[in-house]
Design a protein around this motif. Sequence first.
Motif, PDB file in Angstrom:
ATOM      1  N   MET A   1      16.877  39.007  -3.885  1.00  0.00           N
ATOM      2  CA  MET A   1      17.947  39.620  -3.113  1.00  0.00           C
ATOM      3  C   MET A   1      18.952  38.547  -2.684  1.00  0.00           C
ATOM      4  O   MET A   1      18.564  37.441  -2.334  1.00  0.00           O
ATOM      5  N   PRO A   2      20.216  38.932  -2.722  1.00  0.00           N
ATOM      6  CA  PRO A   2      21.224  37.946  -2.319  1.00  0.00           C
ATOM      7  C   PRO A   2      21.176  37.688  -0.817  1.00  0.00           C
ATOM      8  O   PRO A   2      20.790  38.553  -0.034  1.00  0.00           O
ATOM      9  N   ASN A   3      21.544  36.479  -0.408  1.00  0.00           N
ATOM     10  CA  ASN A   3      21.560  36.181   1.029  1.00  0.00           C
ATOM     11  C   ASN A   3      22.906  36.552   1.656  1.00  0.00           C
ATOM     12  O   ASN A   3      23.075  36.428   2.858  1.00  0.00           O
ATOM     13  N   LYS A   4      23.853  36.982   0.810  1.00  0.00           N
ATOM     14  CA  LYS A   4      25.128  37.487   1.293  1.00  0.00           C
ATOM     15  C   LYS A   4      25.652  38.468   0.251  1.00  0.00           C
ATOM     16  O   LYS A   4      25.228  38.427  -0.909  1.00  0.00           O
ATOM     17  N   PRO A   5      26.556  39.360   0.639  1.00  0.00           N
ATOM     18  CA  PRO A   5      27.076  40.324  -0.339  1.00  0.00           C
ATOM     19  C   PRO A   5      27.770  39.606  -1.495  1.00  0.00           C
ATOM     20  O   PRO A   5      28.372  38.544  -1.315  1.00  0.00           O
ATOM     21  N   ILE A   6      27.663  40.199  -2.665  1.00  0.00           N
ATOM     22  CA  ILE A   6      28.335  39.703  -3.866  1.00  0.00           C
ATOM     23  C   ILE A   6      29.403  40.730  -4.216  1.00  0.00           C
ATOM     24  O   ILE A   6      29.115  41.924  -4.273  1.00  0.00           O
ATOM     25  N   LEU A   7      30.616  40.268  -4.462  1.00  0.00           N
ATOM     26  CA  LEU A   7      31.680  41.173  -4.898  1.00  0.00           C
ATOM     27  C   LEU A   7      32.143  40.748  -6.276  1.00  0.00           C
ATOM     28  O   LEU A   7      32.505  39.594  -6.487  1.00  0.00           O
ATOM     29  N   PHE A   8      32.123  41.693  -7.225  1.00  0.00           N
ATOM     30  CA  PHE A   8      32.614  41.455  -8.580  1.00  0.00           C
ATOM     31  C   PHE A   8      34.032  41.997  -8.671  1.00  0.00           C
ATOM     32  O   PHE A   8      34.278  43.142  -8.299  1.00  0.00           O
ATOM     33  N   PHE A   9      34.964  41.174  -9.161  1.00  0.00           N
ATOM     34  CA  PHE A   9      36.347  41.622  -9.250  1.00  0.00           C
ATOM     35  C   PHE A   9      36.964  41.218 -10.584  1.00  0.00           C
ATOM     36  O   PHE A   9      36.509  40.282 -11.237  1.00  0.00           O
ATOM     37  N   ASP A  10      38.003  41.937 -10.973  1.00  0.00           N
ATOM     38  CA  ASP A  10      38.719  41.715 -12.224  1.00  0.00           C
ATOM     39  C   ASP A  10      39.717  40.581 -12.017  1.00  0.00           C
ATOM     40  O   ASP A  10      40.832  40.795 -11.546  1.00  0.00           O
ATOM     41  N   GLY A  11      39.322  39.384 -12.370  1.00  0.00           N
ATOM     42  CA  GLY A  11      40.154  38.213 -12.168  1.00  0.00           C
ATOM     43  C   GLY A  11      41.322  38.100 -13.124  1.00  0.00           C
ATOM     44  O   GLY A  11      42.137  37.187 -12.992  1.00  0.00           O
ATOM     45  N   GLN A  12      41.438  39.015 -14.082  1.00  0.00           N
ATOM     46  CA  GLN A  12      42.588  39.011 -14.980  1.00  0.00           C
ATOM     47  C   GLN A  12      43.630  40.046 -14.568  1.00  0.00           C
ATOM     48  O   GLN A  12      44.647  40.201 -15.230  1.00  0.00           O
ATOM     49  N   CYS A  13      43.389  40.733 -13.484  1.00  0.00           N
ATOM     50  CA  CYS A  13      44.319  41.735 -12.956  1.00  0.00           C
ATOM     51  C   CYS A  13      45.118  41.081 -11.821  1.00  0.00           C
ATOM     52  O   CYS A  13      44.527  40.666 -10.822  1.00  0.00           O
ATOM     53  N   PRO A  14      46.442  40.977 -11.961  1.00  0.00           N
ATOM     54  CA  PRO A  14      47.242  40.314 -10.920  1.00  0.00           C
ATOM     55  C   PRO A  14      47.090  40.969  -9.539  1.00  0.00           C
ATOM     56  O   PRO A  14      46.978  40.260  -8.531  1.00  0.00           O
ATOM     57  N   LEU A  15      47.075  42.279  -9.484  1.00  0.00           N
ATOM     58  CA  LEU A  15      46.907  42.977  -8.209  1.00  0.00           C
ATOM     59  C   LEU A  15      45.553  42.640  -7.587  1.00  0.00           C
ATOM     60  O   LEU A  15      45.462  42.318  -6.398  1.00  0.00           O
ATOM     61  N   CYS A  16      44.510  42.683  -8.397  1.00  0.00           N
ATOM     62  CA  CYS A  16      43.157  42.383  -7.907  1.00  0.00           C
ATOM     63  C   CYS A  16      43.068  40.944  -7.411  1.00  0.00           C
ATOM     64  O   CYS A  16      42.480  40.680  -6.363  1.00  0.00           O
ATOM     65  N   ARG A  17      43.645  40.026  -8.172  1.00  0.00           N
ATOM     66  CA  ARG A  17      43.610  38.611  -7.767  1.00  0.00           C
ATOM     67  C   ARG A  17      44.285  38.402  -6.418  1.00  0.00           C
ATOM     68  O   ARG A  17      43.776  37.674  -5.571  1.00  0.00           O
ATOM     69  N   ARG A  18      45.440  39.045  -6.207  1.00  0.00           N
ATOM     70  CA  ARG A  18      46.144  38.898  -4.921  1.00  0.00           C
ATOM     71  C   ARG A  18      45.302  39.442  -3.769  1.00  0.00           C
ATOM     72  O   ARG A  18      45.202  38.816  -2.716  1.00  0.00           O
ATOM     73  N   GLU A  19      44.724  40.629  -3.968  1.00  0.00           N
ATOM     74  CA  GLU A  19      43.925  41.221  -2.889  1.00  0.00           C
ATOM     75  C   GLU A  19      42.696  40.364  -2.583  1.00  0.00           C
ATOM     76  O   GLU A  19      42.411  40.083  -1.418  1.00  0.00           O
ATOM     77  N   ILE A  20      41.996  39.935  -3.600  1.00  0.00           N
ATOM     78  CA  ILE A  20      40.794  39.135  -3.386  1.00  0.00           C
ATOM     79  C   ILE A  20      41.163  37.784  -2.774  1.00  0.00           C
ATOM     80  O   ILE A  20      40.458  37.286  -1.890  1.00  0.00           O
ATOM     81  N   ALA A  21      42.271  37.190  -3.188  1.00  0.00           N
ATOM     82  CA  ALA A  21      42.708  35.913  -2.600  1.00  0.00           C
ATOM     83  C   ALA A  21      42.952  36.077  -1.103  1.00  0.00           C
ATOM     84  O   ALA A  21      42.615  35.191  -0.308  1.00  0.00           O
ATOM     85  N   HIS A  22      43.510  37.222  -0.706  1.00  0.00           N
ATOM     86  CA  HIS A  22      43.711  37.510   0.723  1.00  0.00           C
ATOM     87  C   HIS A  22      42.372  37.523   1.453  1.00  0.00           C
ATOM     88  O   HIS A  22      42.204  36.876   2.487  1.00  0.00           O
ATOM     89  N   TYR A  23      41.405  38.247   0.904  1.00  0.00           N
ATOM     90  CA  TYR A  23      40.081  38.310   1.533  1.00  0.00           C
ATOM     91  C   TYR A  23      39.422  36.933   1.569  1.00  0.00           C
ATOM     92  O   TYR A  23      38.796  36.562   2.561  1.00  0.00           O
ATOM     93  N   GLN A  24      39.560  36.182   0.486  1.00  0.00           N
ATOM     94  CA  GLN A  24      38.937  34.857   0.424  1.00  0.00           C
ATOM     95  C   GLN A  24      39.517  33.916   1.483  1.00  0.00           C
ATOM     96  O   GLN A  24      38.776  33.113   2.052  1.00  0.00           O
ATOM     97  N   ARG A  25      40.800  34.023   1.748  1.00  0.00           N
ATOM     98  CA  ARG A  25      41.404  33.190   2.803  1.00  0.00           C
ATOM     99  C   ARG A  25      40.790  33.508   4.165  1.00  0.00           C
ATOM    100  O   ARG A  25      40.631  32.625   5.002  1.00  0.00           O
TER     101      ARG A  25
END
Length: 126
Positions: A1-25
């Motif tokens: 079991m993971p010790n923290k949530p894992i999120l899989f995202f489409d890193g080749q999608c510009p919209l997805c990359r922007r949203e995930i970059a926001h969360y990562q910050r």
Amino acid sequence: MPNKPILFFDGQCPLCRREIAHYQRLDSDQRVDWQDLFDPATRLEPWNLDKLDAMRVIHAIGQDGQVLKGVNAFMAIWQELPYYRHLAMVIRTLRLESLLNWAYLKFASRRFKSRCKEGCSLPPQP
């Protein structure tokens, strides 16, 4: 079991990359394991996930090992992030998950069709 949530995202999608970059910050404490579907190190097999399915709809693995998708995947990461944890609490309190998931699935379907209108060339899984 993971010790923290894992999120899989489409890193080749510009919209997805922007949203995930926001969360990562916002994730200064590194409470979420961010996994780009196109990173060769990303492994979907332990969770019996298909890359194309994970591209169609966002997927996460909860700390309990449960596969989550759509709004439930967002909720799993939002509850780990400053500001968004309050949004997750409001959504749960008002029981809006089903309505928001319906809207997200409509959006995700259009996003995927647009992203892959000329075909999605997926690199082979190692």
